[in-house]
Design an enzyme around this catalytic site. Structure first.
Site, mmCIF file in Angstrom:
data_model
loop_
_atom_site.group_PDB
_atom_site.id
_atom_site.type_symbol
_atom_site.label_atom_id
_atom_site.label_comp_id
_atom_site.label_asym_id
_atom_site.label_seq_id
_atom_site.Cartn_x
_atom_site.Cartn_y
_atom_site.Cartn_z
ATOM 1 N N SER A 205 0.824 -1.220 0.000
ATOM 2 C CA SER A 205 0.000 0.000 0.000
ATOM 3 C C SER A 205 0.855 1.266 0.000
ATOM 4 O O SER A 205 1.808 1.398 0.759
ATOM 5 C CB SER A 205 -0.908 0.022 1.234
ATOM 6 O OG SER A 205 -1.579 1.268 1.278
ATOM 7 N N LYS B 215 -13.283 -4.509 1.997
ATOM 8 C CA LYS B 215 -14.158 -3.359 1.709
ATOM 9 C C LYS B 215 -15.642 -3.657 1.960
ATOM 10 O O LYS B 215 -16.382 -2.785 2.400
ATOM 11 C CB LYS B 215 -13.962 -2.888 0.265
ATOM 12 C CG LYS B 215 -12.625 -2.168 0.042
ATOM 13 C CD LYS B 215 -12.531 -1.617 -1.371
ATOM 14 C CE LYS B 215 -11.226 -0.879 -1.581
ATOM 15 N NZ LYS B 215 -11.133 -0.280 -2.917
ATOM 16 N N ARG C 210 -15.071 -10.340 -18.764
ATOM 17 C CA ARG C 210 -14.811 -11.739 -19.120
ATOM 18 C C ARG C 210 -15.967 -12.621 -18.658
ATOM 19 O O ARG C 210 -16.547 -13.351 -19.434
ATOM 20 C CB ARG C 210 -13.492 -12.165 -18.474
ATOM 21 C CG ARG C 210 -13.098 -13.584 -18.704
ATOM 22 C CD ARG C 210 -11.730 -13.834 -18.119
ATOM 23 N NE ARG C 210 -11.672 -13.547 -16.676
ATOM 24 C CZ ARG C 210 -10.573 -13.638 -15.940
ATOM 25 N NH1 ARG C 210 -9.438 -13.995 -16.510
ATOM 26 N NH2 ARG C 210 -10.593 -13.362 -14.648
HETATM 27 P P1 ATR Z 1 -10.751 -4.721 -8.335
HETATM 28 O O1 ATR Z 1 -11.256 -4.723 -6.920
HETATM 29 O O2 ATR Z 1 -9.435 -4.030 -8.519
HETATM 30 O O3 ATR Z 1 -11.777 -4.232 -9.293
HETATM 31 P P2 ATR Z 1 -11.337 -7.495 -8.879
HETATM 32 O O4 ATR Z 1 -12.597 -7.334 -8.103
HETATM 33 O O5 ATR Z 1 -10.480 -8.679 -8.615
HETATM 34 O O6 ATR Z 1 -10.393 -6.233 -8.691
HETATM 35 O O7 ATR Z 1 -11.716 -7.417 -10.432
HETATM 36 C C1 ATR Z 1 -10.794 -7.715 -11.446
HETATM 37 C C2 ATR Z 1 -11.424 -7.476 -12.828
HETATM 38 O O8 ATR Z 1 -10.432 -7.761 -13.826
HETATM 39 C C3 ATR Z 1 -12.607 -8.384 -13.133
HETATM 40 O O9 ATR Z 1 -13.487 -7.684 -13.982
HETATM 41 C C4 ATR Z 1 -11.926 -9.543 -13.901
HETATM 42 O O10 ATR Z 1 -12.789 -10.233 -14.766
HETATM 43 P P3 ATR Z 1 -13.719 -11.450 -14.193
HETATM 44 O O11 ATR Z 1 -14.851 -10.803 -13.460
HETATM 45 O O12 ATR Z 1 -14.155 -12.160 -15.417
HETATM 46 O O13 ATR Z 1 -12.816 -12.269 -13.307
HETATM 47 C C5 ATR Z 1 -10.910 -8.762 -14.712
HETATM 48 N N1 ATR Z 1 -9.775 -9.564 -15.174
HETATM 49 C C6 ATR Z 1 -8.698 -9.951 -14.454
HETATM 50 N N2 ATR Z 1 -7.837 -10.658 -15.224
HETATM 51 C C7 ATR Z 1 -8.381 -10.730 -16.458
HETATM 52 C C8 ATR Z 1 -7.990 -11.333 -17.709
HETATM 53 N N3 ATR Z 1 -6.837 -11.983 -17.829
HETATM 54 N N4 ATR Z 1 -8.809 -11.197 -18.765
HETATM 55 C C9 ATR Z 1 -9.972 -10.516 -18.660
HETATM 56 N N5 ATR Z 1 -10.408 -9.931 -17.510
HETATM 57 C C10 ATR Z 1 -9.630 -10.034 -16.434
#
Ligand code: ATR
Length: 271
Positions: free
Chosen positions: A15, A66, A152
């Site tokens: 952080s 959160k 995704r």
């Molecule tokens: P944050 O709190 O930072 O938003 P998160 O809740 O883990 O993090 O969300 C990560 C996002 O990145 C999600 O939308 C995830 O898609 P999924 O909901 O399908 O998991 C997306 N993401 C992470 N890696 C990815 C990848 N390689 N290709 C496409 N989407 C990805």
């Protein structure tokens, strides 16, 4: 009396919040200190109670707490309620007040660099995680005409549609068809971060005034931003969102507006 605040997470070593708040505290000459606390996965509530007893003014909350931060609060802002998650807790007279300032940080970051930007147009959001939810809620309650989610996994995208009537989903394949009348394209996925896959987008149909914003800030200029800029679009990086989301908490805990974000602070955050 020394004013105290902290960021709570697990992990927490990464952080940058302590650096930012302690920089502002020393600039303003405030008798205050901002700590980082590694919280056990089953120990969030107990940690918050201990900090209240120790006289802390409040905390920032990061992953994975959160949602729990929101749930344990006595009073919640409208935005935190819509999002169902809080990144800022204020301790007041033994009570916990929850807010979510991620959408504010997102919006101020773009405005800081492009003062003519506003929330009223059509916005395409890549991703449907926690950061996306905060940004979508902000845009939906700030007059956005249309919000299109690309993610995704479809089920996660669907959970965002209840944040407003102007929200819908499209596929990665159809993304470029949305761009002719899109105001802002925002990446909230982890793609483009150091060590992760990059996002490839066909910008050939995009409106000439499209703004591309990536909330990823490591690297500072992601491939998405680089590609968009190289074909003439305005771009905004993600570091400023981190800096702006921190400001309301600082004001609430330490009683003073923090100094404006300058290159010294940006440099400090990149070390
Ligand atoms: P944050 O709190 O930072 O938003 P998160 O809740 O883990 O993090 O969300 C990560 C996002 O990145 C999600 O939308 C995830 O898609 P999924 O909901 O399908 O998991 C997306 N993401 C992470 N890696 C990815 C990848 N390689 N290709 C496409 N989407 C990805």
């Amino acid at each position: 009396m020394t004013l105290k605040a902290a960021v709570l997470g697990n992990p927490i070593a990464q952080s940058k919040s302590p650096r930012m708040h302690n920089h502002w505290l020393s600039k303003l000459g405030i008798d205050g200190k901002y700590y980082a606390e590694l919280v056990p996965l089953d120990g969030f509530y107990d940690t918050v109670q201990r900090l209240i007893n120790e006289g802390f003014s409040g905390v920032n909350v990061t992953a994975p707490f959160k949602e729990e931060a929101y749930k344990i609060a006595d009073d919640k802002s409208d935005l935190a309620t819509q999002i169902g998650a809080a990144n800022t807790l204020i301790f007041q007279n033994g009570k916990i007040i929850a807010d979510n300032t991620d959408g504010y940080g997102f919006s101020q970051n773009i405005l800081d660099q492009i003062p003519s930007w506003n929330t009223l147009g059509k916005h395409v959001i890549l991703g449907a995680g926690g950061a996306s939810r905060a940004i979508v809620a902000w845009l939906a309650t700030s007059g956005a005409r249309e919000i299109v989610i690309v993610n995704r996994s479809l089920d996660r995208a669907e959970t965002l549609c209840n944040l407003g009537p102007q929200i819908r989903i499209t596929s990665w394949e159809n993304l470029s068809l949305e761009l002719p009348d899109t105001t802002t394209l925002i990446n909230t996925t982890s793609m483009g971060m150091n060590g992760q896959n990059n996002i490839e987008i066909d910008f050939s149909n995009a409106h000439k005034s499209l703004i591309v914003n990536d909330i990823v800030y490591s690297p500072l200029i992601t491939k998405l931003l680089h590609d968009a800029k190289s074909v003439g679009f305005k771009t905004v990086g993600g570091l400023g969102m981190l800096l702006w989301q921190a400001r309301p908490g600082f004001k609430a805990w330490f009683g003073v507006e923090p100094p404006l974000i300058d290159d010294e602070l940006k440099g400090l955050m990149l070390k």
